[in-house]
Each structure stands twice: as C-alpha cells, then as structure tokens.
Design a protein around this motif. Structure first.
Motif, PDB file in Angstrom:
ATOM      1  N   VAL A 185       0.723  -1.046  -0.155  1.00 34.67           N
ATOM      2  CA  VAL A 185      -0.017  -0.180  -0.201  1.00 34.67           C
ATOM      3  C   VAL A 185       0.936   1.467   0.058  1.00 34.67           C
ATOM      4  O   VAL A 185       0.660   2.185  -0.846  1.00 34.67           O
ATOM      5  CB  VAL A 185      -0.963  -0.002   1.203  1.00 34.67           C
ATOM      6  N   LEU A 186       1.971   1.140   0.842  1.00 32.36           N
ATOM      7  CA  LEU A 186       2.756   2.443   0.874  1.00 32.36           C
ATOM      8  C   LEU A 186       3.443   2.510  -0.386  1.00 32.36           C
ATOM      9  O   LEU A 186       3.653   3.736  -0.922  1.00 32.36           O
ATOM     10  CB  LEU A 186       3.894   2.254   1.932  1.00 32.36           C
ATOM     11  N   ILE A 187       3.803   1.455  -0.962  1.00 30.28           N
ATOM     12  CA  ILE A 187       4.663   1.576  -2.428  1.00 30.28           C
ATOM     13  C   ILE A 187       3.637   2.273  -3.475  1.00 30.28           C
ATOM     14  O   ILE A 187       4.182   3.252  -4.243  1.00 30.28           O
ATOM     15  CB  ILE A 187       5.175   0.434  -2.640  1.00 30.28           C
ATOM     16  N   SER A 188       2.406   1.914  -3.582  1.00 29.19           N
ATOM     17  CA  SER A 188       1.315   2.407  -4.230  1.00 29.19           C
ATOM     18  C   SER A 188       1.147   3.706  -4.172  1.00 29.19           C
ATOM     19  O   SER A 188       1.038   4.591  -4.965  1.00 29.19           O
ATOM     20  CB  SER A 188       0.127   1.632  -4.187  1.00 29.19           C
ATOM     21  N   LEU A 189       1.163   4.214  -2.724  1.00 26.64           N
ATOM     22  CA  LEU A 189       0.880   5.820  -2.719  1.00 26.64           C
ATOM     23  C   LEU A 189       1.973   6.376  -3.064  1.00 26.64           C
ATOM     24  O   LEU A 189       2.100   7.400  -3.762  1.00 26.64           O
ATOM     25  CB  LEU A 189       0.807   5.980  -1.030  1.00 26.64           C
ATOM     26  N   VAL A 190       3.457   5.863  -2.666  1.00 28.38           N
ATOM     27  CA  VAL A 190       4.545   6.738  -3.156  1.00 28.38           C
ATOM     28  C   VAL A 190       4.626   6.658  -4.870  1.00 28.38           C
ATOM     29  O   VAL A 190       4.824   7.756  -5.433  1.00 28.38           O
ATOM     30  CB  VAL A 190       5.825   6.225  -2.573  1.00 28.38           C
ATOM     31  N   GLU A 191       4.178   5.841  -5.459  1.00 25.71           N
ATOM     32  CA  GLU A 191       4.251   5.685  -7.163  1.00 25.71           C
ATOM     33  C   GLU A 191       3.274   6.578  -7.436  1.00 25.71           C
ATOM     34  O   GLU A 191       3.258   7.244  -8.570  1.00 25.71           O
ATOM     35  CB  GLU A 191       4.119   4.070  -7.404  1.00 25.71           C
ATOM     36  N   HIS A 192       2.090   6.795  -6.883  1.00 24.47           N
ATOM     37  CA  HIS A 192       1.002   7.665  -7.368  1.00 24.47           C
ATOM     38  C   HIS A 192       1.581   9.177  -6.980  1.00 24.47           C
ATOM     39  O   HIS A 192       1.249   9.934  -7.804  1.00 24.47           O
ATOM     40  CB  HIS A 192      -0.391   7.479  -6.277  1.00 24.47           C
ATOM     41  N   ILE A 193       2.163   9.426  -6.039  1.00 28.82           N
ATOM     42  CA  ILE A 193       2.563  10.798  -5.619  1.00 28.82           C
ATOM     43  C   ILE A 193       3.619  11.041  -6.742  1.00 28.82           C
ATOM     44  O   ILE A 193       3.609  12.329  -7.215  1.00 28.82           O
ATOM     45  CB  ILE A 193       3.226  10.962  -4.280  1.00 28.82           C
ATOM     46  N   TYR A 194       4.772   9.993  -7.015  1.00 27.03           N
ATOM     47  CA  TYR A 194       5.572  10.430  -8.169  1.00 27.03           C
ATOM     48  C   TYR A 194       4.780  10.709  -9.302  1.00 27.03           C
ATOM     49  O   TYR A 194       5.246  11.609  -9.931  1.00 27.03           O
ATOM     50  CB  TYR A 194       6.521   9.421  -7.947  1.00 27.03           C
ATOM     51  N   ALA A 195       3.918   9.913  -9.724  1.00 32.90           N
ATOM     52  CA  ALA A 195       3.387   9.878 -11.230  1.00 32.90           C
ATOM     53  C   ALA A 195       2.736  11.122 -11.096  1.00 32.90           C
ATOM     54  O   ALA A 195       2.484  11.805 -12.305  1.00 32.90           O
ATOM     55  CB  ALA A 195       2.443   8.935 -11.286  1.00 32.90           C
ATOM     56  N   ASP A 196       1.977  11.614 -10.099  1.00 34.10           N
ATOM     57  CA  ASP A 196       1.030  12.685 -10.034  1.00 34.10           C
ATOM     58  C   ASP A 196       1.747  14.317  -9.782  1.00 34.10           C
ATOM     59  O   ASP A 196       1.181  15.163 -10.053  1.00 34.10           O
ATOM     60  CB  ASP A 196       0.090  12.648  -8.844  1.00 34.10           C
ATOM     61  N   ALA A 197       3.273  13.940  -9.437  1.00 41.50           N
ATOM     62  CA  ALA A 197       3.829  15.234  -9.111  1.00 41.50           C
ATOM     63  C   ALA A 197       4.245  16.163 -10.508  1.00 41.50           C
ATOM     64  O   ALA A 197       4.492  15.518 -11.462  1.00 41.50           O
ATOM     65  CB  ALA A 197       5.263  14.925  -8.493  1.00 41.50           C
ATOM     66  N   PRO A 198       4.187  17.338 -10.267  1.00 44.91           N
ATOM     67  CA  PRO A 198       4.453  18.229 -11.544  1.00 44.91           C
ATOM     68  C   PRO A 198       5.950  17.958 -11.963  1.00 44.91           C
ATOM     69  O   PRO A 198       6.759  17.697 -11.223  1.00 44.91           O
ATOM     70  CB  PRO A 198       4.289  19.765 -10.913  1.00 44.91           C
ATOM     71  N   ARG A 199       6.285  17.608 -13.239  1.00 47.13           N
ATOM     72  CA  ARG A 199       7.515  17.469 -13.669  1.00 47.13           C
ATOM     73  C   ARG A 199       8.310  18.806 -13.771  1.00 47.13           C
ATOM     74  O   ARG A 199       7.943  19.888 -14.006  1.00 47.13           O
ATOM     75  CB  ARG A 199       7.628  16.997 -14.966  1.00 47.13           C
ATOM     76  N   VAL A 200       9.583  19.027 -13.207  1.00 51.67           N
ATOM     77  CA  VAL A 200      10.396  20.083 -13.184  1.00 51.67           C
ATOM     78  C   VAL A 200      11.518  19.797 -14.596  1.00 51.67           C
ATOM     79  O   VAL A 200      12.076  18.676 -14.757  1.00 51.67           O
ATOM     80  CB  VAL A 200      11.270  20.024 -12.154  1.00 51.67           C
ATOM     81  N   GLU A 201      11.180  20.579 -15.288  1.00 50.63           N
ATOM     82  CA  GLU A 201      12.007  20.604 -16.879  1.00 50.63           C
ATOM     83  C   GLU A 201      13.591  20.870 -16.407  1.00 50.63           C
ATOM     84  O   GLU A 201      14.008  21.948 -15.768  1.00 50.63           O
ATOM     85  CB  GLU A 201      11.354  21.489 -17.946  1.00 50.63           C
TER      86      GLU A 201
END
Ligand SMILES: Nc1nc2c(ncn2[C@@H]2O[C@H](COP(=O)(O)OP(=O)(O)OP(=O)(O)O)[C@@H](O)[C@H]2O)c(=O)[nH]1
Ligand SMILES: [Mg+2]
Length: 203
Positions: A185-201
C-alpha cells in the motif's frame, strides 16, 4: 508465544534512528471508525508504535458510534505514530488518524506537511470514508484508497463509484494485519505521488 503473531524483527522499541537521517517524510492513514488504521501502523512500523488507545466505556454511549465494529473495545483518541527507514537518509513517519467523529477536527492538522495519505475503507461501511476523502481533496493532499479485507463483496469499480473517486486516484485491496500488504500500500502511494507530481524541466 503464539507462532502466528511472532514478529521476527529485533526489539522494535530499541531501533534507533540512523544518525545520517536527513529527510523525514510524513504519511497519514485516515478513515472511519474501526477500519484498521492502528492495525496498519502496528503491522508496518519498524519501531514499536506509539498509540493512544483508550477503552470505550459507557461514557461514550450516544457520542461515539461503535456499531460499525461491534467487537472493538478500544479506540484511538489522538493518533498512532510509527516509523520506517527507507535508506540511510530518508525516513517515513506514519501517522494513524483517530476514527471517531468527535476527533475528526484533528485530521486537518495531521494532514499538514504530509507527503500523502492512505484512506482505509471497510467495504461494508463505505459512507464512513466520504468525509476523509472530502477533507483530503479540500487540503489538496494526494491520496490512494485501500480497501481493508473485512470480507466485503463489491467489485473495485462499484467501490470507486460509491466513493465518487477521480479516475487517477488508485484503489487497491489490502490486509492491514499483514506487513507485506501494508508495504505494498505504501509503495502504491509513493508511486502515485511520483506519477502525479508536476515535472520540473531540466535544461
Ligand atoms: N478481518 C479483518 N480484521 C481486521 C483487519 N484489519 C484490522 N482488523 C481488526 O479490526 C479491528 C479494528 O482495528 P483498529 O486498527 O483498531 O481500527 P482503527 O481504524 O484504528 O479504529 P479507530 O482508531 O478506533 O477508528 C481490530 O480488531 C483489528 O484486529 C483486516 O484486514 N481484516
Ligand atoms: Mg485507531
């Protein structure tokens, strides 16, 4: 000792924080009464967790609502606290929220500064999770939904509809008593946060 509850981790209360730890990341576990929040923090923390369980007595009759988990004799009256070291520098701090409605005023404070949240759901009492989702959306805290294994019989899409979840919010199943399941569950949360985070160019 009952081998079914034997915990192979060495003396959890004595696990000191690595002196090189620099970055603390806060994760909150929230949801209605008796959905398994304290159970999850206990299952996955590397230290013996701090909890604030109090016995439910007649003084709570008419104030607390124990009907959703009739066998439960204690309830969280502040929060649970646990810890997981990810590597030498990064540490996850886990906060389990209280589930009784009279303590919900604490939730917004618990969400402050959180990397993200896990909304634990008992499929038999889906409506109890609405307020948690509402608050997280209002606070713009990223979250995933984890259906704890109490034997509910709904399909994931039915739960998603009942919670009116946005399509990008992950919904997974778990068993809050299982350390491996809680880790997933924790890994899924972190993956979601990472996927959802705004990308810094980068140039
Ligand atoms: N069958 C089943 N029981 C569970 C599961 N997770 C937790 N429980 C049990 O459900 C009860 C509720 O657990 P708690 O962890 O105290 O729930 P909570 O959400 O912290 O409750 P409050 O803090 O009072 O809102 C406990 O008796 C757990 O042993 C699960 O995955 N399956
Ligand atoms: Mg609790």
């Amino acid at each position: 000792m009952d081998s079914a509850v034997f915990d192979p981790r060495p003396a959890r209360a004595d696990a000191p924080l690595n002196s090189a730890s620099k970055h603390g990341l806060k994760i909150v576990i929230v949801g209605g009464f008796g959905v398994g929040k304290t159970t999850m923090v206990r299952a996955v923390s590397e230290i013996r967790p701090l909890d604030t369980e109090a016995t439910m007595t007649n003084a709570g009759v008419g104030i607390d609502d124990p009907t959703g988990a009739p066998g439960k004799s204690t309830t969280t009256v502040a929060f649970d606290f646990g810890r997981i070291s990810i590597d030498a520098e990064h540490v996850l701090y886990l906060f389990g929220a209280p589930g009784q409605e009279r303590f919900w005023f604490l939730w917004d404070r618990l969400f402050a500064g959180a990397l993200g949240a896990i909304v634990l759901v008992d499929q038999r009492r889906i409506a109890d999770s609405w307020y948690a989702i509402d608050r997280l959306e209002a606070q713009r805290t990223r979250f995933i939904v984890a259906c704890n294994n109490f034997g509910g019989a709904f399909r994931p899409d039915e739960v998603r509809d009942a919670l009116d979840l946005e399509p990008h919010v992950p919904l997974i199943e778990c068993d809050a008593r299982s350390r491996e399941s809680c880790k997933s569950v924790l890994i899924s949360l972190v993956e979601h946060i990472y996927a959802d985070a705004p990308r810094v160019e980068t140039a």
